[in-house]
Motif scaffolding. Structure first.
Motif, PDB file in Angstrom:
ATOM      1  N   MET A   1      22.017 -49.826 -29.197  1.00  0.00           N
ATOM      2  CA  MET A   1      22.477 -50.233 -27.876  1.00  0.00           C
ATOM      3  C   MET A   1      21.490 -51.227 -27.286  1.00  0.00           C
ATOM      4  O   MET A   1      20.285 -50.981 -27.254  1.00  0.00           O
ATOM      5  N   GLN A   2      22.007 -52.356 -26.859  1.00  0.00           N
ATOM      6  CA  GLN A   2      21.163 -53.412 -26.305  1.00  0.00           C
ATOM      7  C   GLN A   2      21.519 -53.636 -24.843  1.00  0.00           C
ATOM      8  O   GLN A   2      22.694 -53.675 -24.474  1.00  0.00           O
ATOM      9  N   SER A   3      20.501 -53.788 -24.015  1.00  0.00           N
ATOM     10  CA  SER A   3      20.729 -54.029 -22.591  1.00  0.00           C
ATOM     11  C   SER A   3      21.114 -55.485 -22.357  1.00  0.00           C
ATOM     12  O   SER A   3      20.448 -56.400 -22.842  1.00  0.00           O
ATOM     13  N   VAL A   4      22.203 -55.682 -21.623  1.00  0.00           N
ATOM     14  CA  VAL A   4      22.655 -57.016 -21.250  1.00  0.00           C
ATOM     15  C   VAL A   4      22.952 -57.015 -19.755  1.00  0.00           C
ATOM     16  O   VAL A   4      23.103 -55.959 -19.133  1.00  0.00           O
ATOM     17  N   TYR A   5      23.059 -58.214 -19.187  1.00  0.00           N
ATOM     18  CA  TYR A   5      23.304 -58.345 -17.752  1.00  0.00           C
ATOM     19  C   TYR A   5      24.392 -59.398 -17.526  1.00  0.00           C
ATOM     20  O   TYR A   5      24.108 -60.527 -17.125  1.00  0.00           O
ATOM     21  N   PRO A   6      25.656 -59.036 -17.781  1.00  0.00           N
ATOM     22  CA  PRO A   6      26.744 -60.014 -17.649  1.00  0.00           C
ATOM     23  C   PRO A   6      26.886 -60.496 -16.209  1.00  0.00           C
ATOM     24  O   PRO A   6      26.855 -59.705 -15.260  1.00  0.00           O
ATOM     25  N   GLY A   7      27.066 -61.781 -16.061  1.00  0.00           N
ATOM     26  CA  GLY A   7      27.175 -62.353 -14.724  1.00  0.00           C
ATOM     27  C   GLY A   7      28.508 -62.123 -14.060  1.00  0.00           C
ATOM     28  O   GLY A   7      28.658 -62.392 -12.859  1.00  0.00           O
ATOM     29  N   ASP A   8      29.498 -61.637 -14.828  1.00  0.00           N
ATOM     30  CA  ASP A   8      30.821 -61.411 -14.249  1.00  0.00           C
ATOM     31  C   ASP A   8      31.282 -59.967 -14.419  1.00  0.00           C
ATOM     32  O   ASP A   8      32.469 -59.677 -14.352  1.00  0.00           O
ATOM     33  N   GLN A  43      22.829 -53.922 -15.074  1.00  0.00           N
ATOM     34  CA  GLN A  43      22.586 -53.674 -16.490  1.00  0.00           C
ATOM     35  C   GLN A  43      23.807 -53.028 -17.138  1.00  0.00           C
ATOM     36  O   GLN A  43      24.490 -52.198 -16.544  1.00  0.00           O
ATOM     37  N   ALA A  44      24.077 -53.442 -18.372  1.00  0.00           N
ATOM     38  CA  ALA A  44      25.129 -52.824 -19.175  1.00  0.00           C
ATOM     39  C   ALA A  44      24.597 -52.632 -20.582  1.00  0.00           C
ATOM     40  O   ALA A  44      23.657 -53.317 -21.004  1.00  0.00           O
ATOM     41  N   GLU A  45      25.169 -51.683 -21.290  1.00  0.00           N
ATOM     42  CA  GLU A  45      24.750 -51.404 -22.661  1.00  0.00           C
ATOM     43  C   GLU A  45      25.802 -51.929 -23.629  1.00  0.00           C
ATOM     44  O   GLU A  45      26.988 -51.629 -23.493  1.00  0.00           O
ATOM     45  N   LEU A  46      25.354 -52.708 -24.604  1.00  0.00           N
ATOM     46  CA  LEU A  46      26.256 -53.319 -25.572  1.00  0.00           C
ATOM     47  C   LEU A  46      25.861 -52.891 -26.981  1.00  0.00           C
ATOM     48  O   LEU A  46      24.696 -53.042 -27.373  1.00  0.00           O
ATOM     49  N   PRO A  47      26.794 -52.339 -27.758  1.00  0.00           N
ATOM     50  CA  PRO A  47      26.456 -51.960 -29.136  1.00  0.00           C
ATOM     51  C   PRO A  47      26.254 -53.201 -30.006  1.00  0.00           C
ATOM     52  O   PRO A  47      27.065 -54.125 -29.989  1.00  0.00           O
ATOM     53  N   VAL A  48      25.167 -53.223 -30.739  1.00  0.00           N
ATOM     54  CA  VAL A  48      24.823 -54.365 -31.593  1.00  0.00           C
ATOM     55  C   VAL A  48      24.557 -53.858 -33.007  1.00  0.00           C
ATOM     56  O   VAL A  48      23.846 -52.860 -33.195  1.00  0.00           O
TER      57      VAL A  48
END
Length: 502
Positions: A150-157, A133-138
């Motif tokens: 802050m939105q939770s994202v799950y980058p594959g790389d 999990q990573a947090e991305l400002p939106v």
């Protein structure tokens, strides 16, 4: 009658030595040898000695732990190995249709870090991602205006992501990728070959290592942690290329910022430089050149004059003057006089930028070292070949590597700068660009243009490389793309906080 034997008294008669009771062996006292010391002092000495032993053992243990952490844990990436141990049958080995039937999952490891397990498909392959999990400002817009959430994202790389790629038709595994760096184009992957797994170490499409045998079955990497991977391959993969000294680029950033501030004061002019007295002269003749009235308050420089201007900013604070023109024009290449390039060099200055950058780098080294180095003794050329192959649109191809007096293909320049930034923090590189001069008949390869490259890692560990050419800044990707058919020859210079260009 036989007389009775007299009774034996053990108290009065000595026993044979073998039967004699032996005094118990005592462990030497912690205070042995300290005669005359009070009992209280003896207890204090005993406590101090015991404390030292405990402290010594603790220091040894902590040192061992720190060593292991420094070697494998410095990437500080989330670990999904314990989560993956429960996914083998349902996600990693199941048929595609069964994997499709799985819903996306969110699971936490014992450290509380959350991972997403999901399927992604391409035309010929399907991939299982286990991504942290990573947090991305939106930016969120509403009737009340704009707000940032802050939105939770799950980058594959992202660092800590693990990816299994399988063939769609057969279902066979093709590779497993471990992402560990801030740059997603830097990763290690494992490929099955017969009964073993082979390792690749990839940096921006360049194979720093390829098909290195691990001696382990491929399935072992379904559940292996990144620390396991780093430990198993510490002697076989070039992990040194991925080491990042984020606190060792201050002088690099200092020079970049100073040059940026000066760019508005620069203007391009053909054949233009400033001599050792900071007077405007022609590179070709050394004669004094006039400055157009509209550029009277500008610094006018050609491509070669621009990199000399930067070098002058390094040597002037140390020597009190700028570099002289004539020594920078000394030829450094001896072409076969009967060969095509040798014949053309009699008619054209085919190695001008190569000679210029080599001699500048040698001159800067001489000033820094306090002794005179001519180019042949300077060792300023970069000739390392860290890559054996490269990943292209047409598949994997063997890398050309360094070619004497030509340099490197611009295609490998970005991964090369990544390696140099890691191995030689605090260095910049003068670039001589070998182009095809189509104005000549027949066409001829010439070194006409110069540039300078500043590779570094930022405080987050992400790679950057700033390129300056002809008084302008460009990104490394743009520079490589614009020179995709050219060769780039590199010479090294140390950066410095004491940088004061004209």
């Amino acid at each position: 009658m036989r007389k009775a034997a007299p009774a034996l008294s053990i108290r009065n008669r000595s026993l044979p030595a073998v039967c004699r009771p032996q005094p118990a062996q005592q462990r030497p006292s912690e205070t042995a040898g300290f005669s005359g010391i009070s009992e209280t002092e003896q207890r204090r000495i005993t406590m101090v000695t015991t404390y030292k032993r405990i402290l010594g053992a603790s220091v040894f243990f902590m040192t061992a732990c720190i060593s292991v952490y420094a070697e494998y844990g410095s990437y500080r990436i989330p670990d999904s190995s314990e989560i993956r141990s429960g996914l083998v049958e349902t996600w990693f080995e199941a048929p595609l249709n069964d994997v499709r039937a799985n819903r996306q999952e969110l699971r936490r490891n014992s450290a509380g870090e959350q991972f997403q397990i999901r399927l992604e498909e391409s035309e010929t392959t399907f991939s299982v991602f286990v991504s942290p999990q990573a947090e991305l400002p939106v930016d969120v817009y509403s009737d009340k205006g704009k707000s940032t959430e802050m939105q939770s994202v799950y980058p594959g790389d992202a660092p800590g992501s693990w990816v299994l790629v399988r063939d769609k038709r057969s279902g066979n595994p093709l590779r497993i990728k471990y992402y560990f760096a801030k740059d997603s184009d830097v990763y290690v992957q494992f490929v099955p070959l017969k009964n073993n797994a082979y390792a690749d170490f990839i940096i921006f499409g360049g194979y720093a290592s390829r098909q290195v045998p691990t001696g382990l079955p491929f399935a072992r990497f379904y559940t292996a942690s990144f620390a396991d991977v780093a430990s198993w391959t510490k002697n076989t993969l070039p992990w040194k290329y991925a080491s990042q000294h984020t606190d060792m680029y201050h002088s690099t950033l200092q020079m970049i910022n100073v040059i940026r501030e000066k760019l508005p004061d620069l203007v391009y002019a053909d054949d233009a430089m400033y001599d050792e007295n900071d007077e405007p002269v022609y590179i070709s003749t050394g004669g004094r050149r006039g400055i157009p009235e509209e550029d009277a308050d500008k610094i006018s420089l050609s491509s070669a004059g621009f990199v000399k201007w930067i070098a002058d900013g390094l040597v002037n604070p140390l020597s009190g003057s700028s570099l002289k023109r004539a020594p920078l024009l000394v030829r450094t290449v001896d072409n076969d006089p009967l060969g095509y390039q040798g014949i053309m060099s009699e008619k054209y200055s085919t190695s001008f930028a190569l000679d210029w950058t080599r001699n500048i780098a040698a001159a800067v080294l001489s000033v820094n070292a306090g002794r005179n180095y001519l180019y042949p003794q300077s060792g300023v050329d970069m000739t390392e070949e860290p890559f054996s192959a490269e990943l292209t649109a047409d598949g994997i191809k063997n890398s050309v590597g360094y070619i004497k007096d030509n340099g490197y293909s611009a295609v490998v320049l970005k991964p090369l700068m990544y390696v140099f930034a890691s191995e030689y923090p605090g260095e910049c590189y003068l670039a001589a660009v070998r182009e095809t001069d189509r104005k000549a008949s027949p066409e001829v390869k010439v070194f006409n243009q110069c540039a300078i490259l500043f590779p570094y890692f930022d405080t987050e560990g992400k790679f950057n490389c700033v390129v300056f050419r002809n008084g302008a800044e460009s990104a490394i990707d743009d520079f490589c793309r614009n020179n995709s058919s050219n060769f780039i020859h590199l010479t090294r210079m140390k950066t410095s906080d004491k940088f004061f260009p004209l």
